[in-house]
Structure formats: structure tokens, C-alpha cells
Design a protein around this motif. Structure first.
Motif, PDB file in Angstrom:
ATOM      1  N   GLY A  62      36.510  44.440  45.003  1.00 33.33           N
ATOM      2  CA  GLY A  62      36.128  44.320  43.606  1.00 33.33           C
ATOM      3  C   GLY A  62      37.265  43.749  42.780  1.00 33.33           C
ATOM      4  N   ILE A  63      37.282  44.100  41.506  1.00 31.94           N
ATOM      5  CA  ILE A  63      38.259  43.560  40.565  1.00 31.94           C
ATOM      6  C   ILE A  63      39.237  44.664  40.173  1.00 31.94           C
ATOM      7  CG2 ILE A  63      38.533  42.518  38.269  1.00 31.94           C
ATOM      8  CD1 ILE A  63      35.707  41.392  38.623  1.00 31.94           C
ATOM      9  N   PHE A  64      40.513  44.305  40.108  1.00 29.88           N
ATOM     10  CA  PHE A  64      41.553  45.257  39.754  1.00 29.88           C
ATOM     11  C   PHE A  64      41.982  45.070  38.304  1.00 29.88           C
ATOM     12  CE2 PHE A  64      41.893  44.599  44.345  1.00 29.88           C
ATOM     13  CZ  PHE A  64      41.839  45.908  44.802  1.00 29.88           C
ATOM     14  N   ALA A  65      42.586  46.110  37.753  1.00 32.23           N
ATOM     15  CA  ALA A  65      43.012  46.088  36.351  1.00 32.23           C
ATOM     16  C   ALA A  65      44.127  45.074  36.109  1.00 32.23           C
ATOM     17  CB  ALA A  65      43.468  47.477  35.923  1.00 32.23           C
ATOM     18  N   ALA A  66      44.832  44.678  37.161  1.00 33.40           N
ATOM     19  CA  ALA A  66      45.860  43.631  37.082  1.00 33.40           C
ATOM     20  C   ALA A  66      45.969  42.990  38.462  1.00 33.40           C
ATOM     21  CB  ALA A  66      47.201  44.213  36.644  1.00 33.40           C
ATOM     22  N   HIS A  67      46.623  41.849  38.524  1.00 33.00           N
ATOM     23  CA  HIS A  67      46.728  41.129  39.795  1.00 33.00           C
ATOM     24  C   HIS A  67      47.570  41.924  40.789  1.00 33.00           C
ATOM     25  CE1 HIS A  67      47.459  38.047  42.752  1.00 33.00           C
ATOM     26  NE2 HIS A  67      46.679  37.199  42.098  1.00 33.00           N
ATOM     27  N   PRO A  68      47.025  42.212  41.999  1.00 30.17           N
ATOM     28  CA  PRO A  68      47.769  42.993  43.004  1.00 30.17           C
ATOM     29  C   PRO A  68      49.074  42.328  43.436  1.00 30.17           C
ATOM     30  CG  PRO A  68      45.448  42.834  43.593  1.00 30.17           C
ATOM     31  CD  PRO A  68      45.666  41.882  42.461  1.00 30.17           C
ATOM     32  N   GLY A  69      49.185  41.015  43.251  1.00 28.34           N
ATOM     33  CA  GLY A  69      50.417  40.331  43.585  1.00 28.34           C
ATOM     34  C   GLY A  69      51.512  40.533  42.559  1.00 28.34           C
ATOM     35  N   VAL A  70      51.144  41.070  41.402  1.00 27.18           N
ATOM     36  CA  VAL A  70      52.114  41.312  40.329  1.00 27.18           C
ATOM     37  C   VAL A  70      52.371  42.805  40.157  1.00 27.18           C
ATOM     38  CG1 VAL A  70      52.580  40.999  37.858  1.00 27.18           C
ATOM     39  CG2 VAL A  70      51.398  39.206  39.144  1.00 27.18           C
ATOM     40  N   TYR A  88      39.031  33.744  32.370  1.00 25.01           N
ATOM     41  CA  TYR A  88      39.688  32.648  31.647  1.00 25.01           C
ATOM     42  C   TYR A  88      41.203  32.692  31.835  1.00 25.01           C
ATOM     43  CZ  TYR A  88      41.911  30.284  27.732  1.00 25.01           C
ATOM     44  OH  TYR A  88      42.736  29.505  26.969  1.00 25.01           O
ATOM     45  N   ALA A  89      41.747  33.890  31.822  1.00 28.50           N
ATOM     46  CA  ALA A  89      43.203  34.036  31.839  1.00 28.50           C
ATOM     47  C   ALA A  89      43.743  34.407  33.213  1.00 28.50           C
ATOM     48  CB  ALA A  89      43.638  35.078  30.813  1.00 28.50           C
ATOM     49  N   GLY A  90      43.098  33.923  34.264  1.00 25.33           N
ATOM     50  CA  GLY A  90      43.738  34.018  35.563  1.00 25.33           C
ATOM     51  C   GLY A  90      43.047  34.827  36.644  1.00 25.33           C
ATOM     52  N   PHE A  91      42.019  35.632  36.314  1.00 26.47           N
ATOM     53  CA  PHE A  91      41.317  36.382  37.355  1.00 26.47           C
ATOM     54  C   PHE A  91      40.416  35.423  38.118  1.00 26.47           C
ATOM     55  CE2 PHE A  91      41.385  41.199  36.590  1.00 26.47           C
ATOM     56  CZ  PHE A  91      42.660  41.148  36.078  1.00 26.47           C
ATOM     57  N   SER A  92      40.710  35.198  39.390  1.00 27.99           N
ATOM     58  CA  SER A  92      40.014  34.159  40.156  1.00 27.99           C
ATOM     59  C   SER A  92      39.024  34.720  41.173  1.00 27.99           C
ATOM     60  CB  SER A  92      41.041  33.282  40.880  1.00 27.99           C
ATOM     61  OG  SER A  92      41.847  34.065  41.742  1.00 27.99           O
ATOM     62  N   VAL A  93      38.690  36.009  41.083  1.00 27.83           N
ATOM     63  CA  VAL A  93      37.755  36.594  42.052  1.00 27.83           C
ATOM     64  C   VAL A  93      36.386  35.936  41.929  1.00 27.83           C
ATOM     65  CG1 VAL A  93      36.547  38.724  42.710  1.00 27.83           C
ATOM     66  CG2 VAL A  93      38.970  38.791  42.132  1.00 27.83           C
ATOM     67  N   LEU A  94      35.998  35.603  40.706  1.00 27.37           N
ATOM     68  CA  LEU A  94      34.671  35.050  40.466  1.00 27.37           C
ATOM     69  C   LEU A  94      34.782  33.785  39.617  1.00 27.37           C
ATOM     70  CD1 LEU A  94      31.596  35.735  40.846  1.00 27.37           C
ATOM     71  CD2 LEU A  94      31.684  36.731  38.571  1.00 27.37           C
ATOM     72  N   HIS A  95      34.085  32.742  40.026  1.00 24.83           N
ATOM     73  CA  HIS A  95      34.052  31.499  39.278  1.00 24.83           C
ATOM     74  C   HIS A  95      33.469  31.796  37.883  1.00 24.83           C
ATOM     75  CE1 HIS A  95      33.171  27.365  38.223  1.00 24.83           C
ATOM     76  NE2 HIS A  95      33.704  26.938  39.351  1.00 24.83           N
ATOM     77  N   ASP A  96      34.214  31.450  36.801  1.00 26.35           N
ATOM     78  CA  ASP A  96      33.777  31.873  35.471  1.00 26.35           C
ATOM     79  C   ASP A  96      32.450  31.246  35.044  1.00 26.35           C
ATOM     80  OD1 ASP A  96      34.882  29.380  35.157  1.00 26.35           O
ATOM     81  OD2 ASP A  96      36.145  29.881  33.443  1.00 26.35           O
ATOM     82  N   GLU A  97      32.134  30.031  35.510  1.00 27.73           N
ATOM     83  CA  GLU A  97      30.850  29.415  35.169  1.00 27.73           C
ATOM     84  C   GLU A  97      29.686  30.160  35.821  1.00 27.73           C
ATOM     85  OE1 GLU A  97      30.514  25.160  35.663  1.00 27.73           O
ATOM     86  OE2 GLU A  97      32.637  24.911  35.191  1.00 27.73           O
ATOM     87  N   ALA A  98      29.970  30.927  36.876  1.00 28.93           N
ATOM     88  CA  ALA A  98      28.909  31.647  37.575  1.00 28.93           C
ATOM     89  C   ALA A  98      28.320  32.753  36.713  1.00 28.93           C
ATOM     90  CB  ALA A  98      29.443  32.246  38.875  1.00 28.93           C
TER      91      ALA A  98
END
Length: 451
Positions: free
Chosen positions: A223-231, A251-261
Motif C-alpha cells: 500500500g501507501i506509506f506516510a512518507a517515502h521508505p527510502g527517506v 503530484y509531489a513524488g508518490f509514485s505508487v499510482l499513476h496520478d492520471e489513473a
């Protein structure tokens, strides 16, 4: 009734496809399956889509394409052999890959799209065959036959509204329908792809078209995390997001899901859940129209780099009617998209993505602002990042922005700009890129660890 989309990592090997089969078999409401092209099996591997790009470049350069064809065919062959699917499906895929090199090159605006789409299209044929072999009634459906009719914009196709009526007819089938993602077909019968990552868009379109109860997007994370796990080390997972919150984070960097989707599912009021193919029992992250219960003020923190600011100063700017329009007209004439415009009485800053500003365009902007609008100062500031705190419940809590500013202050992070829209779903901070990771960690500590 559910529409299920599987990403490239979920379809990269025979072992992954076995997981996909078990997921579909475990829930008979999973009626529509949208597939990506096979992704990487490991860090050293190559995605089938990237191999198709190489094949395309060799073909238009009139080089020998035999090695490119062989690599792609063998990639499918390895999956087919491990699954014991036989030669019939391999022959179909082999012919489809080889036939790409018979397409006309000159005056063919859709050649690149046709090459790229072959990854998803052939994988859908393979997946449908695998389902049938394992006693799951399934049928491959080409986007044309599904009704996914799109605009004639190579690499940036948009669905035509008339498609949704045709898509609804798919509900009459009793089989599991396997549909390739990433592309549709124009009214002139040309293959035309959505923007990269567009299999998410196909899944969303199908979900809206068949009026699904749920759109499940399977990937390789829980799923989606509250912040990037790499950071941030082991950030909290988010159980539920609204579409507006997801849009801001994407918009600001979460790439799990394509924003246009998000658009077709949002307009169709279809809830969406992001799940892990490798851990299907995990509930994942659900994206809904409105939160179903109480939620914390800040639900996620995201950061993205490569932003540029055009800083303009002109004495008595606020008294000059049409000044802002004239500035934006200069950008429009240069085909430049802007992102944010913080202003003062004599100052205006225009935030752009760095890729929008070439050296030639930069000089033209400075020249026109100085010559036409007679600004006192104009400066181009580079190496900026945008940090966003997101949460629809922020507007009900006093002092959220103050806490964020205090977190930055404690870590000696200088704020270049702050911006908040009228919806109060997010607060945006502009900082130097060199401080981006430290800023995300500082905010996470403030809003998640201390609370």
C-alpha cells in the motif's frame, strides 16, 4: 464486482503468475483483469517495455533486429515453458513480435506506440491462456473490442466519453476478461498509448465503464506509506486516503499510482485499493471519496525535486492592471506550464518544473520580462524541492503549519516559500533540494513519531 490490475513486477515470472492465478481464484467477484507487460525479475533484469523501445530504435535505424526480437520472444518463452502452456500461445506471441518489423516507418505517427503496446497486449494473451489451462474460464479482449476508444495523441491518449457505454457491455460476459493495459485504439484503428505507467489508467477506465464496486491495483508494496521508505525508516502505512489526498501526494513524488489513473475512478465514484501481489492478505491502502471515520490531521508527507523559480520584482506591481496575465502570456507563448505562483505587492514568483525551462527559453523569458514588462529585477532560482504535508482534516486543527515551520527551524532548514490552497488539503513548502530528505524526516518526526 471487481476490476483488478496487475503491474509489471506482479507478472515478471511464472512464479509471480501463479500468485496472480491464486488471487483471482480466491474471489469470484474479480471479473476483469488488466495487465502490464512483464517487469524486472531482479535488479539486473530488463523490462519488456524497455526491450521493445530498443527494438523500435533498431528498426527505424534500419539495423538488424533479430537479436531484439529473439530476446523479447525468449522472455515470453521462459514464462510459457515454466507454466507448461505449450507451443500454440508462443507461436501467436512470436508472430506478433516479428510482425512489428513489417510496419511502415514513414508517415506513421503511431509506430512507437504500437511497438510499446506489444508488451501488454501479448502478456494479456499469455495470462488468459494460463487462466484457461488452470480451469478458470477466461478470455483475452483487445482494447478495440473492449471499447477503449481514445484520442489520436501518440504517447498521451485520452479516453473518449463514448467508450464507457461500450465498456458496460462487458458485464454480460460470464468469463474472467483479461485486457491489456496502457493503450487504446483511435477511431481510425491506430494503437495509441496513454502516458508511461498507463496500465493504471486502463484499470481505472475499465472500473468506471463496468461500474465496478472496487478497483484493486496490485503492485509490489503493501500500500501507501506516510512518507517515502527510502527517506524515512519504516514509515507508517496509510489504511485510507481520499482521492484529493492521493492526488496531492502523487503530484509531489508518490509514485505508487499513476496520478492520471485517479480521474476515471474518481468521476465514476469507484473506491480503489492498492494491494501487494506478494502479500495479498494485507488490507493495503484504500482510496475513497470521503473518509469513513476519524483521521489524523496530516496523513502523508511527500517531496519532489527539480523545480525552478522565476522571481520577479517591480515597484507598484499590484497597481498595474493585467500584469499577471501578461507574465503568464509570455510563458504560454513559449509552451511552458507553471505550477505555483506565490505573490507579494511588488513581487511574483512562478514555480516551474525544471524540465520546462531550457536555456533558450530562460533567456527569452528574461528578455521579454525586462523589455516588454519593464520589471526591476528578474532572477532564475534552481535546485528547489517541493515538500507537501497532506490531509483533509488539517483544516479542523489549529497550528499545523506552525508545527511544520518549527520542525524546519529546529533542523536549520530555510523556507523559500509557503503556499496553501483554499481547499486546505495540503500545505506546500519550497526549500533547497540539498535539504529535501532532512525536511521530510523532520516533518515525519513531528507529525507521526511525537504524536
Amino acid at each position: 464486482m471487481k476490476v483488478v490490475k496487475f503491474g509489471g513486477s506482479s507478472l515478471a515470472s511464472a512464479a509471480q503468475l501463479e500468485k496472480v492465478l491464486n488471487i483471482i481464484k480466491s474471489d469470484d467477484s474479480r471479473r476483469f483483469v488488466v495487465v502490464s507487460a512483464p517487469g524486472k525479475r531482479d535488479d539486473q533484469d530488463i523490462k519488456v517495455t524497455d526491450a521493445l523501445i530498443k527494438y523500435y530504435k533498431s528498426y527505424i535505424s534500419e539495423k538488424d533486429v533479430t537479436a531484439d526480437q529473439t530476446w523479447i520472444i525468449n522472455r515470453y518463452r521462459s514464462i510459457i515453458d515454466e507454466l507448461g502452456l505449450g507451443q500454440g500461445i508462443l507461436e501467436k506471441i512470436t508472430k506478433a513480435i516479428i510482425d512489428l518489423a513489417n510496419l511502415p516507418i514513414d508517415n506513421n505517427d503511431f509506430l512507437y506506440d504500437t511497438f510499446l503496446a506489444a508488451g501488454e497486449d501479448n502478456n494479456a494473451k499469455l495470462v488468459a491462456e494460463y487462466f484457461r489451462k488452470n480451469d478458470l474460464p477466461a478470455r483475452y479482449v483487445h482494447p478495440k473490442n473492449a471499447g477503449i476508444t481514445v484520442t489520436s495523441e501518440p504517447g498521451n491518449a485520452r479516453i473518449l466519453p463514448s467508450s464507457y457505454d461500450k465498456l458496460e457491455e462487458l458485464c454480460d460476459s460470464d468469463e474472467v476478461l483479461v485486457i491489456p493495459g496502457f493503450f487504446g485504439v483511435t477511431v481510425d484503428n491506430q494503437v495509441c498509448t496513454f502516458s508511461r505507467g498507463g496500465s493504471d489508467i486502463t484499470g481505472s477506465i475499465v472500473a468506471a465503464g463496468v461500474k465496478a464496486d472496487l478497483y484493486e491495483n496490485f503492485t509490489d508494496v503493501d500500500g501507501i506509506f506516510a512518507a517515502h521508505p527510502g527517506v524515512v525508516h519504516k514509515p507508517q502505512s496509510i489504511s485510507e486516503l481520499t482521492y484529493r489526498e492521493m492526488r496531492e501526494l502523487a503530484y509531489a513524488g508518490f509514485s505508487v499510482l499513476h496520478d492520471e489513473a485517479l480521474i476515471p475512478a474518481y468521476r465514476g465514484k469507484i473506491p480503489l485499493v492498492i494491494k501487494n501481489t506478494n502479500n495479498p492478505d494485507h488490507p493495503g491502502t484504500k482510496i475513497v471519496l470521503k473518509h469513513t471515520g476519524a483521521t489524523i490531521p496530516v496523513i502523508g508527507i511527500s517531496g519532489d525535486d527539480d523545480f525552478v523559480s522565476i522571481n520577479i520584482s517591480k515597484y507598484l506591481m499590484n497597481r498595474e492592471v493585467g500584469f499577471g496575465r501578461k507574465v503568464l502570456q509570455i510563458l504560454e507563448e513559449l509552451n511552458i506550464r507553471w505550477e505555483h505562483i506565490p505573490t507579494g505587492i511588488d513581487d511574483m514568483s512562478i514555480i516551474l518544473r525544471g524540465r520546462e525551462l531550457t536555456p533558450i527559453k530562460e533567456q527569452e523569458i528574461i528578455s521579454q520580462l525586462t523589455r516588454k514588462l519593464e520589471v526591476d529585477e528578474v532572477e532564475i532560482e534552481r535546485d528547489l524541492s517541493i515538500i507537501m504535508i497532506v490531509g483533509e482534516n488539517m483544516k479542523n486543527h489549529i497550528g499545523v503549519t506552525a508545527k511544520a515551520a518549527e520542525a524546519f527551524s529546529k533542523k536549520h532548514i530555510n523556507l523559500e516559500m509557503i503556499s496553501q490552497g483554499s481547499s486546505e488539503v495540503s500545505v506546500m513548502f519550497v526549500i533547497k533540494t540539498e535539504q529535501e530528505k532532512a525536511a521530510v524526516r523532520a516533518l515525519y518526526q513531528t507529525f507521526f513519531e511525537t504524536e
